[in-house]
Design a protein around this motif. Structure first.
Motif, PDB file in Angstrom:
ATOM      1  N   ASP A   3      12.912  13.449  41.553  1.00 31.35           N
ATOM      2  CA  ASP A   3      13.921  13.635  42.598  1.00 31.35           C
ATOM      3  C   ASP A   3      13.328  13.403  43.984  1.00 31.35           C
ATOM      4  N   ALA A   4      12.180  14.015  44.239  1.00 31.32           N
ATOM      5  CA  ALA A   4      11.549  13.894  45.561  1.00 31.32           C
ATOM      6  C   ALA A   4      11.127  12.452  45.836  1.00 31.32           C
ATOM      7  N   VAL A  64       0.607  12.017  43.682  1.00 31.03           N
ATOM      8  CA  VAL A  64       0.875  13.193  42.853  1.00 31.03           C
ATOM      9  C   VAL A  64       1.629  12.778  41.591  1.00 31.03           C
ATOM     10  N   THR A  65       2.576  11.889  41.742  1.00 36.24           N
ATOM     11  CA  THR A  65       3.355  11.416  40.598  1.00 36.24           C
ATOM     12  C   THR A  65       2.472  10.700  39.588  1.00 36.24           C
ATOM     13  N   LEU A  66       1.636   9.799  40.054  1.00 35.85           N
ATOM     14  CA  LEU A  66       0.736   9.097  39.142  1.00 35.85           C
ATOM     15  C   LEU A  66      -0.181  10.068  38.419  1.00 35.85           C
ATOM     16  N   ALA A  67      -0.707  11.045  39.133  1.00 37.04           N
ATOM     17  CA  ALA A  67      -1.578  12.039  38.501  1.00 37.04           C
ATOM     18  C   ALA A  67      -0.822  12.838  37.443  1.00 37.04           C
ATOM     19  N   ALA A  68       0.393  13.234  37.751  1.00 34.98           N
ATOM     20  CA  ALA A  68       1.198  14.005  36.798  1.00 34.98           C
ATOM     21  C   ALA A  68       1.544  13.175  35.568  1.00 34.98           C
ATOM     22  N   LEU A  69       1.897  11.919  35.772  1.00 36.29           N
ATOM     23  CA  LEU A  69       2.224  11.049  34.640  1.00 36.29           C
ATOM     24  C   LEU A  69       1.008  10.819  33.751  1.00 36.29           C
ATOM     25  N   ARG A  70      -0.149  10.641  34.363  1.00 36.73           N
ATOM     26  CA  ARG A  70      -1.378  10.460  33.583  1.00 36.73           C
ATOM     27  C   ARG A  70      -1.736  11.723  32.807  1.00 36.73           C
ATOM     28  N   GLU A  71      -1.579  12.853  33.455  1.00 35.52           N
ATOM     29  CA  GLU A  71      -1.889  14.124  32.796  1.00 35.52           C
ATOM     30  C   GLU A  71      -0.963  14.357  31.608  1.00 35.52           C
ATOM     31  N   ARG A  72       0.314  14.043  31.789  1.00 38.80           N
ATOM     32  CA  ARG A  72       1.253  14.209  30.676  1.00 38.80           C
ATOM     33  C   ARG A  72       0.915  13.273  29.531  1.00 38.80           C
ATOM     34  N   MET A  92       8.489  20.013  48.102  1.00 42.19           N
ATOM     35  CA  MET A  92       7.916  18.681  48.032  1.00 42.19           C
ATOM     36  C   MET A  92       8.497  17.758  49.093  1.00 42.19           C
ATOM     37  N   ALA A  93       9.508  18.242  49.784  1.00 40.75           N
ATOM     38  CA  ALA A  93      10.176  17.412  50.784  1.00 40.75           C
ATOM     39  C   ALA A  93       9.255  17.059  51.943  1.00 40.75           C
ATOM     40  N   GLN A 125       6.583  22.491  30.702  1.00 38.09           N
ATOM     41  CA  GLN A 125       6.448  22.770  32.130  1.00 38.09           C
ATOM     42  C   GLN A 125       6.153  21.490  32.915  1.00 38.09           C
ATOM     43  N   MET A 126       5.309  20.636  32.358  1.00 39.81           N
ATOM     44  CA  MET A 126       4.973  19.380  33.028  1.00 39.81           C
ATOM     45  C   MET A 126       6.208  18.499  33.179  1.00 39.81           C
ATOM     46  N   ILE A 127       7.046  18.478  32.176  1.00 37.96           N
ATOM     47  CA  ILE A 127       8.261  17.663  32.230  1.00 37.96           C
ATOM     48  C   ILE A 127       9.206  18.192  33.309  1.00 37.96           C
ATOM     49  N   LYS A 128       9.266  19.512  33.457  1.00 41.32           N
ATOM     50  CA  LYS A 128      10.098  20.089  34.524  1.00 41.32           C
ATOM     51  C   LYS A 128       9.576  19.681  35.896  1.00 41.32           C
ATOM     52  N   VAL A 129       8.269  19.762  36.077  1.00 39.63           N
ATOM     53  CA  VAL A 129       7.663  19.357  37.351  1.00 39.63           C
ATOM     54  C   VAL A 129       7.894  17.870  37.584  1.00 39.63           C
TER      55      VAL A 129
END
Length: 82
Positions: free
Chosen positions: A56-57, A12-20, A1-2, A46-50
């Motif tokens: 971090d990134a 990507v973060t917003l999408a992941a937070l919405r999906e969770r 992700m670097a 798994q979503m929480i790990k991602v």
């Protein structure tokens, strides 16, 4: 992700937070003993790990940037506000 830009990480973060958030809502509606709930629970883990990797990134990229972007907490609050 670097290699992702800060803007891409934000998206990507917003999408992941919405999906969770959607997954958590679905889980709350389900019978906790059902097989489907257990499978969704595994997906949530798994979503929480991602999400941890994204955190971090994003925070590293944010610290290295001289551009004004929302903090991680601001992104979480925006998703929670709907």
């Amino acid at each position: 992700m670097a290699n992702l830009s800060l803007e891409a990480l934000q998206r990507v973060t917003l999408a992941a937070l919405r999906e969770r958030a959607a997954l958590e809502h679905t889980l709350q509606q389900m019978d906790p003993e059902s097989d489907d709930a257990h499978e969704l629970g595994d997906e949530l883990v798994q979503m929480i790990k991602v999400e941890g990797e994204l955190y971090d990134a994003y925070t590293e990229a944010l610290a290295a940037s001289d551009v004004a972007f929302p903090s991680w907490d601001d992104l979480v609050e925006a998703v929670e506000a709907g």
